[in-house]
Enzyme design. Structure first.
Site, PDB file in Angstrom:
ATOM      1  N   ASP A  83       0.859  -1.196   0.000  1.00 52.07           N
ATOM      2  CA  ASP A  83       0.000   0.000   0.000  1.00 52.07           C
ATOM      3  C   ASP A  83       0.893   1.244   0.000  1.00 52.07           C
ATOM      4  O   ASP A  83       2.130   1.147   0.117  1.00 52.07           O
ATOM      5  CB  ASP A  83      -0.918  -0.012   1.239  1.00 52.07           C
ATOM      6  CG  ASP A  83      -2.248   0.717   1.019  1.00 52.07           C
ATOM      7  OD1 ASP A  83      -2.226   1.872   0.517  1.00 52.07           O
ATOM      8  OD2 ASP A  83      -3.300   0.151   1.372  1.00 52.07           O
ATOM      9  N   GLY A 109       4.545   1.085  -1.585  1.00 53.02           N
ATOM     10  CA  GLY A 109       4.654   1.273  -3.024  1.00 53.02           C
ATOM     11  C   GLY A 109       3.333   1.755  -3.585  1.00 53.02           C
ATOM     12  O   GLY A 109       2.366   1.907  -2.848  1.00 53.02           O
ATOM     13  N   PHE A 111       0.626   0.925  -6.769  1.00 51.86           N
ATOM     14  CA  PHE A 111       0.333  -0.002  -7.869  1.00 51.86           C
ATOM     15  C   PHE A 111       0.243   0.719  -9.221  1.00 51.86           C
ATOM     16  O   PHE A 111       0.162   0.081 -10.254  1.00 51.86           O
ATOM     17  CB  PHE A 111      -0.893  -0.865  -7.591  1.00 51.86           C
ATOM     18  CG  PHE A 111      -2.142  -0.185  -7.087  1.00 51.86           C
ATOM     19  CD1 PHE A 111      -2.752   0.839  -7.790  1.00 51.86           C
ATOM     20  CD2 PHE A 111      -2.731  -0.623  -5.908  1.00 51.86           C
ATOM     21  CE1 PHE A 111      -3.919   1.435  -7.336  1.00 51.86           C
ATOM     22  CE2 PHE A 111      -3.904  -0.026  -5.435  1.00 51.86           C
ATOM     23  CZ  PHE A 111      -4.498   1.009  -6.152  1.00 51.86           C
ATOM     24  N   HIS A 129     -12.754  -1.327  -8.528  1.00 52.37           N
ATOM     25  CA  HIS A 129     -13.866  -0.410  -8.848  1.00 52.37           C
ATOM     26  C   HIS A 129     -13.451   1.066  -8.790  1.00 52.37           C
ATOM     27  O   HIS A 129     -14.154   1.919  -9.330  1.00 52.37           O
ATOM     28  CB  HIS A 129     -15.105  -0.701  -7.977  1.00 52.37           C
ATOM     29  CG  HIS A 129     -15.053  -0.237  -6.569  1.00 52.37           C
ATOM     30  ND1 HIS A 129     -16.196  -0.103  -5.800  1.00 52.37           N
ATOM     31  CD2 HIS A 129     -14.017   0.110  -5.778  1.00 52.37           C
ATOM     32  CE1 HIS A 129     -15.852   0.325  -4.605  1.00 52.37           C
ATOM     33  NE2 HIS A 129     -14.541   0.459  -4.553  1.00 52.37           N
TER      34      HIS A 129
HETATM   35  C1  LIG Z   1     -11.107   1.367  -0.879  1.00 48.89           C
HETATM   36  S1  LIG Z   1      -9.678   0.947   0.050  1.00 48.89           S
HETATM   37  C2  LIG Z   1      -9.815  -0.818   0.093  1.00 48.89           C
HETATM   38  C3  LIG Z   1      -9.222  -1.416   1.341  1.00 48.89           C
HETATM   39  C4  LIG Z   1      -9.351  -2.923   1.503  1.00 48.89           C
HETATM   40  N1  LIG Z   1      -8.771  -3.648   0.398  1.00 48.89           N
HETATM   41  C5  LIG Z   1     -10.786  -3.311   1.700  1.00 48.89           C
HETATM   42  O1  LIG Z   1     -11.407  -3.862   0.770  1.00 48.89           O
HETATM   43  O2  LIG Z   1     -11.310  -3.075   2.795  1.00 48.89           O
HETATM   44  C6  LIG Z   1      -8.374   1.220  -1.138  1.00 48.89           C
HETATM   45  C7  LIG Z   1      -6.985   0.861  -0.644  1.00 48.89           C
HETATM   46  O3  LIG Z   1      -6.068   1.016  -1.741  1.00 48.89           O
HETATM   47  C8  LIG Z   1      -4.952   1.753  -1.304  1.00 48.89           C
HETATM   48  N2  LIG Z   1      -4.363   2.476  -2.434  1.00 48.89           N
HETATM   49  C9  LIG Z   1      -4.858   3.563  -3.067  1.00 48.89           C
HETATM   50  N3  LIG Z   1      -4.028   3.942  -4.057  1.00 48.89           N
HETATM   51  C10 LIG Z   1      -2.986   3.063  -4.045  1.00 48.89           C
HETATM   52  C11 LIG Z   1      -1.819   2.930  -4.836  1.00 48.89           C
HETATM   53  N4  LIG Z   1      -1.574   3.770  -5.832  1.00 48.89           N
HETATM   54  N5  LIG Z   1      -0.967   1.918  -4.557  1.00 48.89           N
HETATM   55  C12 LIG Z   1      -1.224   1.050  -3.548  1.00 48.89           C
HETATM   56  N6  LIG Z   1      -2.329   1.126  -2.757  1.00 48.89           N
HETATM   57  C13 LIG Z   1      -3.196   2.126  -3.003  1.00 48.89           C
HETATM   58  C14 LIG Z   1      -5.527   2.662  -0.238  1.00 48.89           C
HETATM   59  O4  LIG Z   1      -4.508   3.169   0.617  1.00 48.89           O
HETATM   60  C15 LIG Z   1      -6.489   1.735   0.477  1.00 48.89           C
HETATM   61  O5  LIG Z   1      -5.841   0.943   1.444  1.00 48.89           O
END
Ligand SMILES: C[S@@+](CC[C@H](N)C(=O)[O-])C[C@H]1O[C@@H](n2cnc3c(N)ncnc32)[C@H](O)[C@@H]1O
Length: 220
Positions: A83, A109, A111, A129
């Protein structure tokens, strides 16, 4: 037309940059994700065939509840939460509180710019989504690259039924993502399995989890 109607209206920073600028707001958001996702996380921990695999990565794990539930129920597994760096201390505090620090670590990092850590299973909950179609395909492609042959990608969301007539929560969630993000939308099981097949996954399946949530599994 076609643009977010939230605080991003008029060209604001993307959703996560806005939330992450304020550490207190970030922690509240990550804790809220644990609450939203707990039911699905318990179902994934119980019903996925974890005995076949040794390592698991969660992409965007927030506090890390999915990895926590999976590792508590499956003592042989090692896990990584991948994350943004701001999430690290909040993830590590949660992992420590559940006594999993020896088997579960954080890797910072993005994604969008980095490769995903390699593992036998890669998970994405409420991630696909958020992005537009190109980003969805890019993330599935990065997961494919990070998996060994026979490895599994596990994607979950409030996945919409294929004729888009039953999962009202999923349809409303899709509208919500269109209002909140640049290009995000929810999708059907057939959509997701199609993107996985295009990326090269040999087998795909859809499984209901709990309430409006389902997972799509792709086997490389
Ligand atoms: C909507 S939350 C989902 C959290 C978890 N997977 C859940 O379903 O409860 C989105 C997650 O993606 C992470 N995130 C957002 N942009 C990101 C990126 N560019 N690289 C890695 N993680 C990222 C956020 O920090 C957060 O933890």
């Amino acid at each position: 037309m076609g643009l977010p109607q939230s605080e991003l209206r008029g060209g604001g920073a993307p959703l996560f940059e806005t939330i992450y600028a304020d550490p207190a707001r970030l922690k509240e958001f990550l804790k809220a994700m644990t609450g939203v996702s707990r039911g699905a996380n318990l179902a994934i921990a119980a019903k996925f065939p974890w005995a076949q695999y040794k390592t698991v990565v969660d992409t965007g794990p927030a506090q890390g509840d999915l990895l926590t539930q999976v590792l508590l129920k499956n003592q042989h597994l090692l896990g990584v939460g991948f994350d943004l760096p701001e999430v690290g201390p909040i993830f590590e505090e949660y992992v420590e509180a559940h006594g999993l620090a020896s088997r579960l670590r954080f890797q910072a990092g993005s994604f969008f710019t980095d490769a995903l850590p390699k593992a036998d299973v890669i998970m994405m909950g409420h991630i696909l989504h958020d992005g537009d179609l190109e980003q969805k395909r890019m993330l599935i492609g990065k997961a494919y690259d990070a998996l060994p042959k026979g490895g599994a990608l596990l994607v979950y969301d409030a996945i919409i039924d294929d004729d888009r007539s039953k999962n009202a929560f999923g349809l409303m969630m899709s509208l919500h993502m269109m209002i909140e993000t640049y290009g995000g939308f929810d999708y059907t099981g057939a959509d997701c399995q199609g993107w996985m097949r295009e990326a090269g996954f040999k087998e795909t399946r859809l499984e209901h989890l709990v309430g409006p949530d389902s997972m799509v599994v792709g086997i490389k």
